[in-house]
Scaffold this motif. Structure first.
Motif, mmCIF file in Angstrom:
data_model
loop_
_atom_site.group_PDB
_atom_site.id
_atom_site.type_symbol
_atom_site.label_atom_id
_atom_site.label_comp_id
_atom_site.label_asym_id
_atom_site.label_seq_id
_atom_site.Cartn_x
_atom_site.Cartn_y
_atom_site.Cartn_z
ATOM 1 N N SER A 337 0.824 -1.210 0.000
ATOM 2 C CA SER A 337 0.000 0.000 0.000
ATOM 3 C C SER A 337 0.858 1.260 0.000
ATOM 4 O O SER A 337 0.492 2.274 -0.604
ATOM 5 N N ILE A 366 -2.305 5.689 5.761
ATOM 6 C CA ILE A 366 -2.515 4.632 4.765
ATOM 7 C C ILE A 366 -1.977 3.306 5.284
ATOM 8 O O ILE A 366 -2.626 2.256 5.154
ATOM 9 N N TYR A 367 -0.788 3.331 5.893
ATOM 10 C CA TYR A 367 -0.171 2.095 6.374
ATOM 11 C C TYR A 367 -1.005 1.455 7.480
ATOM 12 O O TYR A 367 -1.247 0.249 7.485
ATOM 13 N N ASP A 369 -4.094 2.117 8.028
ATOM 14 C CA ASP A 369 -5.495 2.104 7.599
ATOM 15 C C ASP A 369 -6.359 2.933 8.539
ATOM 16 O O ASP A 369 -7.505 2.592 8.832
ATOM 17 N N ASN A 372 -9.775 4.428 7.043
ATOM 18 C CA ASN A 372 -10.941 3.545 7.025
ATOM 19 C C ASN A 372 -11.533 3.386 8.417
ATOM 20 O O ASN A 372 -12.748 3.308 8.593
ATOM 21 N N GLU A 373 -10.617 3.323 9.418
ATOM 22 C CA GLU A 373 -11.096 3.159 10.789
ATOM 23 C C GLU A 373 -11.909 4.384 11.240
ATOM 24 O O GLU A 373 -12.941 4.247 11.881
#
Length: 376
Positions: A337, A366-367, A369, A372-373
């Motif tokens: 990613s 990004i790493y 995430d 999204n969380e």
């Protein structure tokens, strides 16, 4: 005219016949297939963990060198073998005196190590020298010429010299030097020298893996005020003024006094040891017994007051956290990613579309995430 033309034709026929090349023998192929087959048949077999461990414990220098290469390798399969090997060797380590040696370029570190190394092996000690060579920032290559500069010591059966590239690691200390120390101790070496690239604040990396820190200095390098470089001077357990021979003896003695005065300005050490300043000559072998006696006195003092064991425990904890940081960094940059976006985000930073801090935060989000969380 006709006669002349006939003569010319005869001469032409003679010349053409002289240029005829007879077929020679068939040329052999450029690649010898039989030699390749013999090479593959003799190819060194891959040793297992038990093979490496057995060879190290027996003091086999060849296998020790191969094991160190395995430790320094970044290949996952080699790293797995290295970790298991270090675990097996760990109970047999810790019985050596670990000495860090550093100094400004040109101070004569290699010459000094060869001189005092020969002195120690003559006393029955087994010495391992882990010499860290600087790596080029452009080519990433290293000369690894320390064994060339230590001709006599490199042929000593009781000495082992291992040059390693710094590979850009902190303070010029190779990334796996600490693990290499464990392997050398398991092989029976009771004195370990770690020679570093140069001096600076980053020498804390060396200081965090040795018992005794020796700083080599040149006479005439500066007065006592210039000698007060808190980063390196505070870490030194002893300062040795090198090249104290010939016309340089008086300069060396003057420098000794100046540096000794400078050391008195520092607060007391945690170990209770008062750092010493000595002079020596690697060429004439003077001052070497005094240096080793000083190191021996330091070891006796710190073992008696408990500082020696406490320090090694703190070092083990320090390198646990360093290993965590190193592994996290490696996983971050190897993440698919991150690889897919880091180039474009880097372009945004270069073109001033975003700040370095915002870009770093975006990559971390990004790493992990986090985006999204947070949206859930």
């Amino acid at each position: 005219m006709e006669k002349r033309k006939g003569d010319e034709n005869k001469e032409k026929q003679v010349d053409e016949s002289a240029l005829i090349v007879n077929p020679g023998i068939e040329q052999p192929p450029s690649i010898n297939e039989d030699a390749i087959k013999r090479f593959k048949a003799k190819k060194r077999k891959q040793l297992g963990v038990d093979d490496y461990f057995k060879g190290i414990r027996e003091g086999n220098i060849t296998i020790l060198s191969q094991a160190i290469t395995m430790v320094e390798s970044s290949l996952p399969k080699h790293q797995e073998i290295a970790h298991r090997l270090i675990e097996k060797c760990l109970p047999f380590s810790g019985n050596s005196v670990r000495i860090g040696i550093t100094g400004v370029p040109g101070v004569g570190k290699s010459t000094f190590i060869e001189a005092i190394g020969g002195y120690l092996t003559s006393k029955g000690h087994k010495l391992a020298v882990l010499a860290v060579d600087p790596s080029s920032e452009k080519t990433k290559g290293s000369i690894l010429g320390d064994k060339t500069r230590m001709e006599t010591l490199s042929s000593d059966p009781n000495a082992f010299i291992r040059p390693s590239p710094s590979a850009g690691s902190l303070g010029g200390v190779a990334r796996k030097t600490r693990e290499t120390v464990i392997l050398c101790e398991a092989a029976g070496f009771d004195i370990i020298f770690i020679e570093t690239v140069g001096v600076g604040q980053s020498e804390v990396a060396v200081h965090s893996m040795v018992d005794f820190f020796l700083l080599l200095m040149l006479a005439g390098a500066g007065d006592e005020l210039q000698g007060i470089k808190r980063g390196i001077m505070e870490m030194a357990d002893m300062i040795a003024i090198t090249k104290a021979d010939g016309h340089n003896v008086n300069k060396a003695k003057l420098a000794q006094t100046e540096y000794q005065n400078a050391l008195h300005l520092f607060p007391p050490t945690e170990s209770g040891w008062v750092p010493k300043v000595v002079t020596c000559s690697s060429v004439y072998k003077t001052g070497l017994p005094e240096i080793w006696d000083t190191i021996d006195s330091y070891m006796n003092l710190t073992k008696e007051n408990g500082y020696f064991n406490d320090r090694r425990s703190q070092q083990a904890k320090y390198w646990m956290y360093e290993s965590i940081n190193e592994e996290l960094s490696k996983r971050f940059y190897n993440s698919a990613s991150i690889k897919s976006v880091i180039g474009s985000i880097e372009d945004e930073v270069v073109s001033n579309k975003t700040t370095s801090f915002a870009a770093a935060q975006k990559l971390l989000d990004i790493y992990f995430d986090r985006g999204n969380e947070n949206s859930k």
